[in-house]
Design an enzyme around this catalytic site. Structure first.
Site, PDB file in Angstrom:
ATOM      1  N   VAL A 132      -1.326  -6.815  -5.088  1.00  0.00           N
ATOM      2  CA  VAL A 132      -0.964  -7.998  -4.308  1.00  0.00           C
ATOM      3  C   VAL A 132      -2.129  -8.978  -4.363  1.00  0.00           C
ATOM      4  O   VAL A 132      -3.270  -8.638  -4.025  1.00  0.00           O
ATOM      5  CB  VAL A 132      -0.624  -7.620  -2.848  1.00  0.00           C
ATOM      6  CG1 VAL A 132      -0.452  -8.868  -1.991  1.00  0.00           C
ATOM      7  CG2 VAL A 132       0.644  -6.770  -2.820  1.00  0.00           C
ATOM      8  N   ASP A 137      -6.670   1.403   7.791  1.00  0.00           N
ATOM      9  CA  ASP A 137      -8.084   1.031   7.655  1.00  0.00           C
ATOM     10  C   ASP A 137      -8.304  -0.476   7.698  1.00  0.00           C
ATOM     11  O   ASP A 137      -9.429  -0.937   7.814  1.00  0.00           O
ATOM     12  CB  ASP A 137      -8.640   1.569   6.326  1.00  0.00           C
ATOM     13  CG  ASP A 137      -8.933   3.061   6.399  1.00  0.00           C
ATOM     14  OD1 ASP A 137      -8.692   3.663   7.457  1.00  0.00           O
ATOM     15  OD2 ASP A 137      -9.403   3.621   5.384  1.00  0.00           O
ATOM     16  N   GLY A 155       0.817  -1.211   0.000  1.00  0.00           N
ATOM     17  CA  GLY A 155       0.000   0.000   0.000  1.00  0.00           C
ATOM     18  C   GLY A 155       0.849   1.258   0.000  1.00  0.00           C
ATOM     19  O   GLY A 155       1.902   1.307   0.646  1.00  0.00           O
ATOM     20  N   GLU A 173     -19.236  16.720   3.160  1.00  0.00           N
ATOM     21  CA  GLU A 173     -18.363  17.581   2.358  1.00  0.00           C
ATOM     22  C   GLU A 173     -18.814  17.613   0.893  1.00  0.00           C
ATOM     23  O   GLU A 173     -18.859  18.670   0.265  1.00  0.00           O
ATOM     24  CB  GLU A 173     -16.912  17.097   2.473  1.00  0.00           C
ATOM     25  CG  GLU A 173     -16.358  17.355   3.879  1.00  0.00           C
ATOM     26  CD  GLU A 173     -14.987  16.764   4.145  1.00  0.00           C
ATOM     27  OE1 GLU A 173     -14.330  17.255   5.069  1.00  0.00           O
ATOM     28  OE2 GLU A 173     -14.572  15.820   3.457  1.00  0.00           O
ATOM     29  N   ALA A 180      -6.858   9.010   8.747  1.00  0.00           N
ATOM     30  CA  ALA A 180      -5.457   9.107   8.368  1.00  0.00           C
ATOM     31  C   ALA A 180      -4.514   8.937   9.573  1.00  0.00           C
ATOM     32  O   ALA A 180      -3.512   8.224   9.494  1.00  0.00           O
ATOM     33  CB  ALA A 180      -5.208  10.447   7.692  1.00  0.00           C
ATOM     34  N   GLY A 214      -0.812   4.704   5.537  1.00  0.00           N
ATOM     35  CA  GLY A 214      -0.056   3.679   6.257  1.00  0.00           C
ATOM     36  C   GLY A 214       1.217   3.316   5.526  1.00  0.00           C
ATOM     37  O   GLY A 214       2.314   3.310   6.098  1.00  0.00           O
TER      38      GLY A 214
END
Ligand code: FAD
Length: 474
Positions: A84, A317, A16, A179, A328, A20
């Site tokens: 992956v 997550d 990723g 938002e 985040a 992270g």
């Protein structure tokens, strides 16, 4: 192909390139290890600003810089593009795929930070007509769908059809939904005002709906009410306690709490209602026995590792840790902790000696509109202009790259001072590529497709798709 070059250094693989993945890699910058980051996109995506790409404020490049360029000076890090598809805990390898090429990367330590996808709570068929907003592709598709609906309304002479085209429904009243609904309303009321001749863009109807009884539930009733009041003043219709039971090309059906069902005619629907962790969690679970929660998140041990594999960490997550939100900061702090544990292991620390991961809650924020946000920092809950300024500053700080910060600041100045938006370009591929690719994939597998030709009515996508009956002959 194996990338194992027999190096004696400790090999860390990170899956990723999100919060992270990137922060974990950076935290290993000066460590005596070789880091291989494998991700299925070439960029690091700043998801909190995706809605601004959707609504034409920012370009995709501003929030998604290329990961290998970010890491070019980190000599111990290599970036590999690929999805992956397998993790082998016993042989300690990660298998990834790019087009027809399969790559097997060995590891001594592994940090899995593959994030989460949209969840339709078992109704994946809704995705065709109500895309989520998780990736750059999603944001650009949604921009095309939103602006495309205005364009079609301009051409329509049928009152009902126009109303359907000018109704925008955002499903999910969490921060993303709030938002996005706020920005669609601002775009139609300000940026698009006076830009059409046959329709009045300011008459667009924006609906924010949720099965839950409140707006912004994680931020508490006070801030939720503040955000809801502001949205209502902007003309956004808030419909709570409304569960979506069906979505189609022309609208959706919702069930009220009393069981009655009603229909909303709306061409443009956006799904921001749920998340489901990366499927890589299932692979880890099958091999280590680690439990997954209902959203598919991995119930990691207190040191974020999984049972029997002290050097395999799951962060962000994908991890289920009480009190750590899918935000985040959870991913940044989790991956930094894992990197520290790996470094400590190199100097002899045993896994049993690790102190448990502790999350430091720095607070949460959501913008509602220009000059209005809500923020929760510790015990303090506040909203309005100050919260908005804090939101701007914080997001600017976390955007990766000096150049991106400057360009973002300029784009914000243009939008917030003049109501203009610099990124209103829409292309056909943006709107149709996902559904066309889904259809093609189905044709490849089943010989024909159940996925409809994309719902926006134009002949172009048909050109892009082979005729199903002719498929075998061609
Ligand atoms: C629209 C939106 C708005 C948000 N707003 C906020 C906000 O305002 N504040 C906040 O704190 N948080 C916000 N979040 C949440 C925040 O972005 C996430 O919590 C955070 O990104 C999680 O980081 P992560 O590294 O776990 O996953 P991600 O950042 O999602 O990264 C996952 C990475 O894994 C890669 N990947 C996935 N599967 C594979 C695979 N099989 N093979 C290879 N690579 C793979 C992806 O390409 C990506 O690079 C928002 C999220 C969204 C979607």
């Amino acid at each position: 192909m194996s990338l194992d070059d027999g190096t004696a250094r400790h090999r860390v693989v990170i899956i990723g390139s999100g919060f992270g993945g990137l922060f974990g890699t950076k935290a290993l910058k000066n460590a005596d290890v070789d880091v291989t980051m494998i991700a299925k996109t070439t960029h690091h995506l700043f998801q909190p600003l995706l809605y601004q790409v959707t609504t034409g404020i920012l370009s995709e490049g501003e929030i998604a810089p290329p990961t290998r360029v970010i890491l070019r000076k980190q000599r111990n890090a290599q970036v590999l593009l690929g999805e992956v598809i397998d993790i082998d805990l016993e042989n300690r390898t990660v298998t990834s795929q790019l087009l027809e090429r399969t790559t097997v990367t060995p590891f001594d330590s592994l940090i899995v930070a593959a994030g989460a996808d949209q969840s339709y709570f078992g109704n994946d068929q809704f995705a065709e007509f109500a895309p989520g907003m998780k990736t750059i592709d999603d944001a650009l598709e949604l921009r095309g769908r939103i602006l495309g609906a205005f364009e079609q309304a301009e051409l329509s002479h049928d009152h009902e059809e126009r109303q359907r085209l000018l109704t925008f429904v955002v499903i999910g009243a969490g921060p993303t939904g709030v938002e996005l609904a706020g920005q669609i309303a601002e775009m139609s009321d300000n940026t698009l005002k006076g830009a059409f001749r046959n329709i009045d863009a300011t008459e667009a109807r924006v609906i924010l709906l949720d099965a839950a009884p409140a707006v912004l539930p994680p931020m508490g009733p006070k801030l939720g009410k503040m955000a809801a009041d502001r949205l209502t003043r902007m003309g956004v219709e808030i419909q709570l306690g409304a569960m979506v039971t069906n979505v189609d090309a022309d609208g959706l059906t919702v069930r009220e709490k009393d069981g009655t069902e009603r229909r909303i005619e709306a061409q443009c629907k956006v799904w921001s209602a749920g998340v489901s962790a990366s499927k890589l969690g299932k692979i880890l679970s099958a091999q280590s026995g680690v439990e997954l929660d209902r959203a598919g998140r991995v119930k990691v041990l207190p040191d974020l590792s999984i049972p029997g594999n002290p050097n395999v960490f799951v962060v962000g997550d994908m991890m289920a840790v009480d009190g750590v939100p899918g935000m985040a900061q959870g991913a940044i702090q989790g991956s930094t902790y894992a990197a520290k544990a790996i470094k400590a292991g190199l100097t002899g620390q045993q896994p049993a000696e690790r102190k448990p991961f502790k999350y430091f809650d720095k607070g949460s924020m959501a913008t509602v509109s220009r000059a209005s946000a809500v923020a929760k920092v510790g015990k303090f809950e506040f909203g309005g202009f100050i919260a908005w300024l804090m939101w701007l500053g914080l997001h600017l700080w976390y955007i990766v790259g000096y150049q991106n910060r400057v360009v973002t600041l300029m784009s914000w100045a243009v939008t917030f001072l003049t109501n203009k938006r610099g990124q209103m370009t829409v292309t056909e591929q943006q709107v149709y590529a996902r559904t066309a690719l889904d259809a093609l994939q189905e044709i490849e597998v089943n010989g024909r497709s159940s996925v409809a030709i994309p719902p926006v009515h134009t002949s172009s996508p048909a050109k892009a798709l082979p005729k199903q009956d002719d498929e075998k002959a061609s």
